[in-house]
Design a protein around this motif. Sequence first.
Motif, short mmCIF file in Angstrom:
data_model
loop_
_atom_site.label_atom_id
_atom_site.label_comp_id
_atom_site.label_asym_id
_atom_site.label_seq_id
_atom_site.Cartn_x
_atom_site.Cartn_y
_atom_site.Cartn_z
N LYS A 15 0.81 -1.21 0.00
CA LYS A 15 0.00 0.00 0.00
C LYS A 15 0.85 1.27 0.00
N PHE A 16 2.18 1.10 0.05
CA PHE A 16 3.05 2.28 0.01
C PHE A 16 2.78 3.05 -1.27
N THR A 17 2.66 4.36 -1.17
CA THR A 17 2.35 5.18 -2.34
C THR A 17 3.61 5.68 -3.03
N SER A 18 4.75 5.55 -2.39
CA SER A 18 6.01 5.85 -3.04
C SER A 18 7.03 4.81 -2.62
N LYS A 19 8.10 4.71 -3.39
CA LYS A 19 9.08 3.65 -3.20
C LYS A 19 10.10 4.04 -2.11
N PRO A 20 10.32 3.15 -1.15
CA PRO A 20 11.36 3.40 -0.15
C PRO A 20 12.74 3.49 -0.80
N SER A 21 13.70 4.02 -0.07
CA SER A 21 15.07 4.13 -0.58
C SER A 21 15.66 2.74 -0.80
N ASN A 22 16.73 2.68 -1.58
CA ASN A 22 17.38 1.39 -1.82
C ASN A 22 17.86 0.77 -0.52
N GLU A 23 18.36 1.58 0.40
CA GLU A 23 18.81 1.07 1.70
C GLU A 23 17.64 0.47 2.48
N GLU A 24 16.51 1.16 2.47
CA GLU A 24 15.32 0.65 3.16
C GLU A 24 14.82 -0.63 2.50
N LEU A 25 14.83 -0.67 1.18
CA LEU A 25 14.40 -1.87 0.47
C LEU A 25 15.30 -3.06 0.78
N LEU A 26 16.61 -2.83 0.84
CA LEU A 26 17.54 -3.91 1.18
C LEU A 26 17.28 -4.43 2.59
N ARG A 27 17.00 -3.53 3.51
CA ARG A 27 16.73 -3.93 4.89
C ARG A 27 15.45 -4.76 4.95
#
Length: 86
Positions: A15-27
């Motif tokens: 449901k996120f309306t924008s994409k998290p940062s690459n660092e957040e996505l990796l975590r």
Amino acid sequence: MDIHNLEEAVALTKKFTSKPSNEELLRLYSLYKQATEGDNNEERPGGFDFVAAAKYNSWLALKGKSKEEASNEYVELVKQLSSKYI
């Protein structure tokens, strides 16, 4: 956010309306893999696949963390990120 388990947290990320940062996505990726599969016993990716290598290394860094602990950390991270991305 009132989420209590891994499945609810995964559903919330959709449901996120924008994409998290690459660092957040990796975590998110590494915690999810540790929570669902345990320690990384896969072969290290070769060549110039830097995304696969980053994912591999991020998951490998969690070696020894219990599935339950990784699941709890994933839920907490999703709760934090939901305030930024929903």
